[in-house]
Scaffold this motif. Sequence first.
Motif, mmCIF file in Angstrom:
data_model
loop_
_atom_site.group_PDB
_atom_site.id
_atom_site.type_symbol
_atom_site.label_atom_id
_atom_site.label_comp_id
_atom_site.label_asym_id
_atom_site.label_seq_id
_atom_site.Cartn_x
_atom_site.Cartn_y
_atom_site.Cartn_z
ATOM 1 N N GLU A 68 0.855 -1.186 0.000
ATOM 2 C CA GLU A 68 0.000 0.000 0.000
ATOM 3 C C GLU A 68 0.888 1.233 0.000
ATOM 4 N N GLU A 69 0.521 2.206 -0.802
ATOM 5 C CA GLU A 69 1.231 3.484 -0.876
ATOM 6 C C GLU A 69 2.748 3.277 -1.028
ATOM 7 N N ALA A 70 3.087 2.236 -1.812
ATOM 8 C CA ALA A 70 4.482 1.901 -2.140
ATOM 9 C C ALA A 70 5.347 1.718 -0.888
ATOM 10 N N GLY A 71 4.713 1.281 0.205
ATOM 11 C CA GLY A 71 5.474 1.042 1.450
ATOM 12 C C GLY A 71 5.596 2.292 2.304
ATOM 13 N N MET A 72 4.966 3.394 1.871
ATOM 14 C CA MET A 72 5.098 4.669 2.594
ATOM 15 C C MET A 72 3.830 5.030 3.368
ATOM 16 N N ARG A 73 2.908 4.083 3.539
ATOM 17 C CA ARG A 73 1.695 4.399 4.314
ATOM 18 C C ARG A 73 2.095 4.760 5.741
ATOM 19 N N GLY A 227 -17.542 -0.242 -7.151
ATOM 20 C CA GLY A 227 -16.145 0.168 -7.058
ATOM 21 C C GLY A 227 -15.591 0.556 -8.401
ATOM 22 N N ARG A 228 -14.280 0.431 -8.494
ATOM 23 C CA ARG A 228 -13.610 0.863 -9.722
ATOM 24 C C ARG A 228 -12.517 -0.124 -10.116
ATOM 25 N N VAL A 229 -12.285 -0.200 -11.410
ATOM 26 C CA VAL A 229 -11.074 -0.856 -11.896
ATOM 27 C C VAL A 229 -9.955 0.150 -11.645
ATOM 28 N N VAL A 230 -8.879 -0.292 -10.977
ATOM 29 C CA VAL A 230 -7.822 0.667 -10.637
ATOM 30 C C VAL A 230 -6.458 0.207 -11.155
ATOM 31 N N GLY A 231 -5.608 1.191 -11.403
ATOM 32 C CA GLY A 231 -4.255 0.915 -11.857
ATOM 33 C C GLY A 231 -3.324 0.671 -10.696
ATOM 34 N N HIS A 232 -2.033 0.546 -10.999
ATOM 35 C CA HIS A 232 -1.067 0.152 -9.972
ATOM 36 C C HIS A 232 -0.947 1.169 -8.843
ATOM 37 N N ALA A 233 -1.235 2.428 -9.114
ATOM 38 C CA ALA A 233 -1.157 3.422 -8.042
ATOM 39 C C ALA A 233 -2.552 3.807 -7.556
ATOM 40 N N GLY A 234 -3.545 3.010 -7.924
ATOM 41 C CA GLY A 234 -4.903 3.265 -7.458
ATOM 42 C C GLY A 234 -5.685 4.199 -8.370
ATOM 43 N N GLU A 235 -5.112 4.587 -9.518
ATOM 44 C CA GLU A 235 -5.823 5.516 -10.399
ATOM 45 C C GLU A 235 -7.003 4.791 -11.055
ATOM 46 N N PRO A 236 -8.158 5.464 -11.161
ATOM 47 C CA PRO A 236 -9.370 4.784 -11.622
ATOM 48 C C PRO A 236 -9.445 4.612 -13.144
ATOM 49 N N TYR A 237 -10.005 3.488 -13.556
ATOM 50 C CA TYR A 237 -10.300 3.237 -14.973
ATOM 51 C C TYR A 237 -11.799 2.955 -15.095
ATOM 52 N N GLY A 238 -12.178 1.687 -15.206
ATOM 53 C CA GLY A 238 -13.602 1.363 -15.374
ATOM 54 C C GLY A 238 -14.340 1.257 -14.047
ATOM 55 N N SER A 239 -15.603 0.813 -14.147
ATOM 56 C CA SER A 239 -16.415 0.658 -12.934
ATOM 57 C C SER A 239 -16.598 -0.822 -12.592
ATOM 58 N N CYS A 365 -7.363 5.013 15.574
ATOM 59 C CA CYS A 365 -8.591 4.869 14.789
ATOM 60 C C CYS A 365 -8.330 5.100 13.305
ATOM 61 N N VAL A 366 -9.196 4.506 12.500
ATOM 62 C CA VAL A 366 -9.139 4.653 11.037
ATOM 63 C C VAL A 366 -10.400 5.390 10.602
ATOM 64 N N ARG A 367 -10.226 6.384 9.745
ATOM 65 C CA ARG A 367 -11.371 7.114 9.193
ATOM 66 C C ARG A 367 -11.141 7.331 7.703
ATOM 67 N N PRO A 368 -12.211 7.547 6.949
ATOM 68 C CA PRO A 368 -11.998 7.850 5.532
ATOM 69 C C PRO A 368 -11.086 9.057 5.376
ATOM 70 N N GLY A 369 -10.178 8.981 4.436
ATOM 71 C CA GLY A 369 -9.270 10.093 4.177
ATOM 72 C C GLY A 369 -9.648 10.798 2.894
ATOM 73 N N ASP A 370 -8.648 11.396 2.244
ATOM 74 C CA ASP A 370 -8.930 12.183 1.041
ATOM 75 C C ASP A 370 -9.405 11.311 -0.114
ATOM 76 N N SER A 371 -8.962 10.065 -0.167
ATOM 77 C CA SER A 371 -9.377 9.182 -1.266
ATOM 78 C C SER A 371 -9.469 7.762 -0.716
ATOM 79 N N PRO A 372 -10.173 6.859 -1.452
ATOM 80 C CA PRO A 372 -10.274 5.470 -0.980
ATOM 81 C C PRO A 372 -8.909 4.787 -0.902
ATOM 82 N N SER A 373 -7.884 5.322 -1.586
ATOM 83 C CA SER A 373 -6.562 4.684 -1.492
ATOM 84 C C SER A 373 -5.798 5.157 -0.268
#
Length: 519
Positions: A68-73, A227-239, A365-373
């Motif tokens: 996740e997040e290229a190991g930088m989460r 949801g979405r079809v996503v690329g390697h960095a979480g960028e959206p493509y299809g649904s 705690c975990v909460r929704p952030g700026d994006s689902p990724s």
Amino acid sequence: MITKLLERGGDLVARADVCVIGTGAGGAVAAAELAAGGRSVVVLEQGHHWTKQDFTQREDEMLPRLFEEAGMRQTADGAVTVLQGRNVGGSTVHNLCYAFRTPAPILRVWREEHALPELTEAALEPSFRRVEQNLKVKQIREAEVNGLNRLIRAGAQSLGYSGFVTRHNREGCIGAGYCILGCSYDAKQSMLVTYVPKADAAGARIYANARAERIEVDGSGRKRVLGRVVGHAGEPYGSVEVEAQVVVLAAGAVASPDLLLRSRLANLSGRVGRGLHLHPSVMLAGYVDEPIHAYRGIPQSYYIDEFIDLERDPHRGYVLMPIAGFPVLTASQLPGFGREHFRTMRDFSKMVGLLALLHDRSEGCVRPGDSPSKPRIDYALTEEDRRQLSESLVHIAEVLFAGGASRVVAPYWTDPIELHPGDDLSVLAARGVREGEIAIASTHPQSTCRMGGDRRHAVVDAFGECHDVPGLYVADMSVFPTSLGAPPQITTAALADRTAQRILARWPRPNAARKPAFS
Ligand SMILES: Cc1cc2nc3c(=O)[nH]c(=O)nc-3n(C[C@H](O)[C@H](O)[C@H](O)COP(=O)(O)OP(=O)(O)OC[C@H]3O[C@@H](n4cnc5c(N)ncnc54)[C@H](O)[C@@H]3O)c2cc1C
Ligand code: SF4
């Protein structure tokens, strides 16, 4: 069939008896058992389907592929790095294969303090047995204990500290040492080479690059995962749209609560996302006089349990584990710049690491952030947990010196402490562990959708079903009622197995006489 949506292109629309979200220690087991039990199963995995040919043993390529997040989460304050998998097989693809059952005193706490009388060792035995058999869990052989682990064992034994060589889930391991970057030899018995193929063979339709972003439940209890079809960095493509009678959420202890909160589901208790434990860890680097190549061979085989006694106190303590890094990861965890950092890294082949992993009472705690990724993670150590981690630094240094280290570095970001044999180690406890002053890592986020018998205080029941939403299950590390105090993959897998058996018994196939209609 395993479909890489990124390569296939287009949207995904599907129907199934069960939709499983995530393919890690929890999701892969649930998917395989449910498919083997005759259910039509669609599996959504946000990450890509990488296989051994893709595991190049290079950090710059593998960290973005597998983490996740290229190991930088990180936690919101940047103090704790949280490592989690993002690929078919989840975190099991890059984990270190310690294979422990749930400690008996922890199960007792779950029964007695969390109203879960069902969680007896006898009740879990069939699930543990199945999981251990499928993951080929076995004792690590003496010949497989590498130089790093032998040094740590020698240090612990000379101090009279309790420890042992553990069990693991590897088969045909050649000791390449690259477990954290994915095993190029398929020796590691991760979900990628065990339960995912089992699910595939049993007919589950597994979709990589499919991120679930919302779950909806209609008046009749039928569920839709959007949801979405996503690329390697979480960028959206299809649904993505999957309709199912039952949903098994197994996206890990950060994404699962994020998804429930975004969906405004299963939170009458107000506990979704709360109670996060991280098993936070701190490490010291030791240096020996001759190259030891700690990164060769099985990275972790010895385990020091001197400082945890769950029978006496099931709520506190820490364990010590050897750790060997790769050059970039190691460099990022060690302080200093320029010449000073070069001096530290020049001795990479002589470096030995030992970490303390805390059975934490601190709750984040975990909460929704700026994006689902990128969910938001907040976590702060309690004074008592900070005190234990501070104390652990002294014991780590003791063991490293007793094992033969001639220099030990405490990697504070500013003014690191360098110690030599005979130095007063109490300086480490005095300086202590404070967020933002020393690297803290978590590889075991857990407990954000807690299991418990009382629906006012817990998200899911003893079988992982959400108290508030029949047919919505959670089957990952988020269900642990407390910190586990031990490596978690086997507990996660066994609880997921149990959840799957429950679903098979409780949710008979609709229209069982007819063949399911797939789109
Ligand atoms: C470096 C490291 C070393 C470890 N070593 C050990 C060890 O030696 N022994 C041990 O017992 N445990 C170890 N662990 C922990 C162990 O791997 C985890 O406990 C276990 O994998 C957790 O299982 P899980 O199902 O909760 O989550 P994961 O295995 O993390 O799986 C979650 C999956 O869900 C996917 N996902 C997330 N969000 C979505 C979404 N919205 N839609 C679709 N898919 C989604 C993720 O991509 C991921 O594949 C280690 C972990 C790490 C990081
Ligand atoms: S040590 Fe064994 S399991 Fe780990 S990467 Fe090497 S061969 Fe694979």
